[in-house]
Write an enzyme that holds these catalytic residues in place. Structure first.
Site, PDB file in Angstrom:
ATOM      1  N   LYS A  61     -32.786  14.002   0.973  1.00 49.58           N
ATOM      2  CA  LYS A  61     -33.403  14.258   2.285  1.00 49.58           C
ATOM      3  C   LYS A  61     -32.669  13.539   3.415  1.00 49.58           C
ATOM      4  CE  LYS A  61     -37.929  15.321   0.389  1.00 49.58           C
ATOM      5  NZ  LYS A  61     -39.344  15.005   0.284  1.00 49.58           N
ATOM      6  N   GLY A  73     -39.954   4.966   0.429  1.00 52.75           N
ATOM      7  CA  GLY A  73     -38.832   5.862   0.156  1.00 52.75           C
ATOM      8  C   GLY A  73     -38.809   7.031   1.135  1.00 52.75           C
ATOM      9  N   GLY A  74     -38.010   8.040   0.788  1.00 50.00           N
ATOM     10  CA  GLY A  74     -37.828   9.195   1.671  1.00 50.00           C
ATOM     11  C   GLY A  74     -39.133   9.922   1.968  1.00 50.00           C
ATOM     12  N   GLY A 121     -45.103   2.194  -0.958  1.00 52.28           N
ATOM     13  CA  GLY A 121     -43.795   2.833  -1.109  1.00 52.28           C
ATOM     14  C   GLY A 121     -43.128   2.998   0.245  1.00 52.28           C
ATOM     15  N   ASP A 137     -43.090  17.601   5.120  1.00 52.29           N
ATOM     16  CA  ASP A 137     -43.905  16.789   4.195  1.00 52.29           C
ATOM     17  C   ASP A 137     -45.135  16.219   4.894  1.00 52.29           C
ATOM     18  OD1 ASP A 137     -42.424  17.118   1.885  1.00 52.29           O
ATOM     19  OD2 ASP A 137     -41.177  15.347   2.221  1.00 52.29           O
ATOM     20  N   ASN A 148     -44.027  -2.279  -0.102  1.00 54.34           N
ATOM     21  CA  ASN A 148     -43.024  -1.689  -0.995  1.00 54.34           C
ATOM     22  C   ASN A 148     -42.517  -2.740  -1.968  1.00 54.34           C
ATOM     23  OD1 ASN A 148     -41.420   0.638  -1.740  1.00 54.34           O
ATOM     24  ND2 ASN A 148     -39.653  -0.531  -1.027  1.00 54.34           N
TER      25      ASN A 148
HETATM   26  P1  NAP Z   1     -37.553   7.619  -3.262  1.00 57.72           P
HETATM   27  O1  NAP Z   1     -36.927   7.755  -1.930  1.00 57.72           O
HETATM   28  O2  NAP Z   1     -36.693   7.489  -4.479  1.00 57.72           O
HETATM   29  O3  NAP Z   1     -38.517   6.316  -3.200  1.00 57.72           O
HETATM   30  C1  NAP Z   1     -39.207   5.904  -4.332  1.00 57.72           C
HETATM   31  C2  NAP Z   1     -40.251   4.856  -3.938  1.00 57.72           C
HETATM   32  O4  NAP Z   1     -40.988   4.496  -5.112  1.00 57.72           O
HETATM   33  C3  NAP Z   1     -39.651   3.562  -3.402  1.00 57.72           C
HETATM   34  O5  NAP Z   1     -40.537   3.016  -2.457  1.00 57.72           O
HETATM   35  C4  NAP Z   1     -39.570   2.692  -4.670  1.00 57.72           C
HETATM   36  O6  NAP Z   1     -39.577   1.323  -4.398  1.00 57.72           O
HETATM   37  C5  NAP Z   1     -40.888   3.084  -5.319  1.00 57.72           C
HETATM   38  N1  NAP Z   1     -40.954   2.827  -6.760  1.00 57.72           N
HETATM   39  C6  NAP Z   1     -40.294   3.468  -7.743  1.00 57.72           C
HETATM   40  N2  NAP Z   1     -40.668   2.992  -8.949  1.00 57.72           N
HETATM   41  C7  NAP Z   1     -41.603   2.024  -8.711  1.00 57.72           C
HETATM   42  C8  NAP Z   1     -42.375   1.158  -9.545  1.00 57.72           C
HETATM   43  N3  NAP Z   1     -42.249   1.182 -10.876  1.00 57.72           N
HETATM   44  N4  NAP Z   1     -43.238   0.294  -8.946  1.00 57.72           N
HETATM   45  C9  NAP Z   1     -43.363   0.270  -7.609  1.00 57.72           C
HETATM   46  N5  NAP Z   1     -42.658   1.062  -6.773  1.00 57.72           N
HETATM   47  C10 NAP Z   1     -41.776   1.920  -7.315  1.00 57.72           C
HETATM   48  O7  NAP Z   1     -38.548   8.814  -3.569  1.00 57.72           O
HETATM   49  P2  NAP Z   1     -39.385   9.658  -2.501  1.00 57.72           P
HETATM   50  O8  NAP Z   1     -38.581  10.798  -2.015  1.00 57.72           O
HETATM   51  O9  NAP Z   1     -39.933   8.716  -1.500  1.00 57.72           O
HETATM   52  O10 NAP Z   1     -40.543  10.266  -3.417  1.00 57.72           O
HETATM   53  C11 NAP Z   1     -41.607   9.429  -3.882  1.00 57.72           C
HETATM   54  C12 NAP Z   1     -42.554  10.266  -4.703  1.00 57.72           C
HETATM   55  O11 NAP Z   1     -43.268  11.174  -3.871  1.00 57.72           O
HETATM   56  C13 NAP Z   1     -41.825  11.114  -5.760  1.00 57.72           C
HETATM   57  O12 NAP Z   1     -42.470  10.933  -6.989  1.00 57.72           O
HETATM   58  C14 NAP Z   1     -41.985  12.533  -5.271  1.00 57.72           C
HETATM   59  O13 NAP Z   1     -42.132  13.439  -6.352  1.00 57.72           O
HETATM   60  C15 NAP Z   1     -43.282  12.463  -4.464  1.00 57.72           C
HETATM   61  N6  NAP Z   1     -43.289  13.481  -3.398  1.00 57.72           N
HETATM   62  C16 NAP Z   1     -44.274  14.410  -3.429  1.00 57.72           C
HETATM   63  C17 NAP Z   1     -44.336  15.386  -2.441  1.00 57.72           C
HETATM   64  C18 NAP Z   1     -45.414  16.420  -2.472  1.00 57.72           C
HETATM   65  O14 NAP Z   1     -45.265  17.440  -1.803  1.00 57.72           O
HETATM   66  N7  NAP Z   1     -46.492  16.192  -3.175  1.00 57.72           N
HETATM   67  C19 NAP Z   1     -43.371  15.419  -1.410  1.00 57.72           C
HETATM   68  C20 NAP Z   1     -42.385  14.435  -1.410  1.00 57.72           C
HETATM   69  C21 NAP Z   1     -42.353  13.479  -2.429  1.00 57.72           C
HETATM   70  P3  NAP Z   1     -38.186   0.530  -4.182  1.00 57.72           P
HETATM   71  O15 NAP Z   1     -37.792   0.745  -2.738  1.00 57.72           O
HETATM   72  O16 NAP Z   1     -38.553  -0.881  -4.484  1.00 57.72           O
HETATM   73  O17 NAP Z   1     -37.189   1.114  -5.157  1.00 57.72           O
END
Ligand code: NAP
Length: 271
Positions: free
Chosen positions: A69, A132-133, A130, A105, A154
């Protein structure tokens, strides 16, 4: 003779689990729009080239998912206000032959929480787990709902601090110690840990009376965060399936100028 359907796709890594092709094919069937929608796997090195080639070959639009993203945002000549603020793009299309990006989103999340689940956001104290993106993408839309406060925690503290810096006074970064004794009306989990059954650091004492919990992650079964929220006494606990369908509907509207009815699609995916 019928013209060929316009091509759309989602790009990510991994991508085989994506429900976007199914959702968009249901939208197309429902609205009578002639589209074909595929899922494309790319590496970071391939991403820019794939996007350029896709549009040169006449593609109508792309959805962008993890981890691209931010890369998609950096490629765009035109950005929607939410995409510009969040520095994350999940919907690409061409505007006067130049690459344009939007982030749907946040609209998807707000429509699901407010519209489908009937949970107020305005005036609420929100805790975001969290940085992340996905979290970046939803903050501008949440802010438009005028919550009382937004706090972000986070695992990697610096990333939460960076998010708070990028969004100025709208958002406060908190460490676990800062959350001691605090209460919230809405807790949104945007960590990807749920996918592996990992719960972020959470504490039942953070739930104010009537607190609702929302997991952006979705799965066939209740996610570990949804289960935790129910056990902790949340007034409502939901996963992100509705958000997924709502953000897809907004992408479809941007591309096709038609807004699909999301309710039957969410119901069918739930079943
Ligand atoms: P991302 O950029 O990779 O960020 C991941 C986030 O999760 C970071 O804040 C990371 O923390 C944290 N994290 C990962 N493993 C963890 C753990 N074991 N304990 C605590 N924190 C942890 O991913 P993203 O794009 O933000 O997506 C996040 C989630 O949202 C994904 O699972 C995605 O499928 C979901 N999502 C859903 C939708 C929907 O339409 N429903 C849309 C977008 C995303 P660190 O910074 O410390 O690594």
């Amino acid at each position: 003779m019928n013209s060929l359907p316009v091509r759309y796709a989602v790009v990510g890594n991994p991508i085989s689990q994506s429900k976007s092709p199914l959702i968009h094919s249901m939208f197309a069937q429902q609205t009578g729009e002639r589209i074909a929608y595929a899922a494309l796997l790319a590496t970071q090195d391939e991403f820019d080239g794939l996007v350029g080639e896709y549009f040169r070959a006449g593609g109508g639009g792309l959805n962008i998912t993890l981890p691209f993203k931010r890369s998609a945002w950096s490629m765009c000549r035109h950005l929607s206000p939410n995409a510009a603020r969040s520095k994350a793009v999940n919907t690409l299309y061409l505007r006067e032959d130049e690459l344009a990006g939007a982030n749907t989103d946040g609209i998807g999340l707000v429509r699901d929480i407010r519209g489908n689940l009937g949970i107020d956001i305005g005036g609420r104290r929100i805790l975001l787990l969290g940085a992340g993106g996905a979290m970046r993408g939803v903050i501008p839309a949440l802010k438009e709902q005028a919550p009382a406060s937004m706090t972000v925690w986070n695992r990697t503290v610096e990333r939460a601090a960076e998010l708070a810096r990028d969004f100025g006074g709208d958002l406060t970064a908190a460490g676990i110690d800062d959350l001691h004794g605090k209460q919230f009306d809405l807790i949104i989990n945007g960590t990807s840990g749920s996918l592996q059954g990992r719960l972020p650091k959470v504490d039942a004492s953070w739930l104010a009376p009537g607190c609702c919990c929302y997991d952006m992650v979705y799965a066939e079964e209740d996610t570990v965060f949804v289960r935790w929220a129910r056990d902790a006494g949340a007034a409502a606990a939901a996963d992100g399936l509705g958000m997924l369908v709502e953000q897809a509907a907004e992408s479809f509207r941007i591309w096709r100028g038609v807004t699909p009815d999301t309710e039957p699609v969410i119901r069918r995916l739930r079943n």
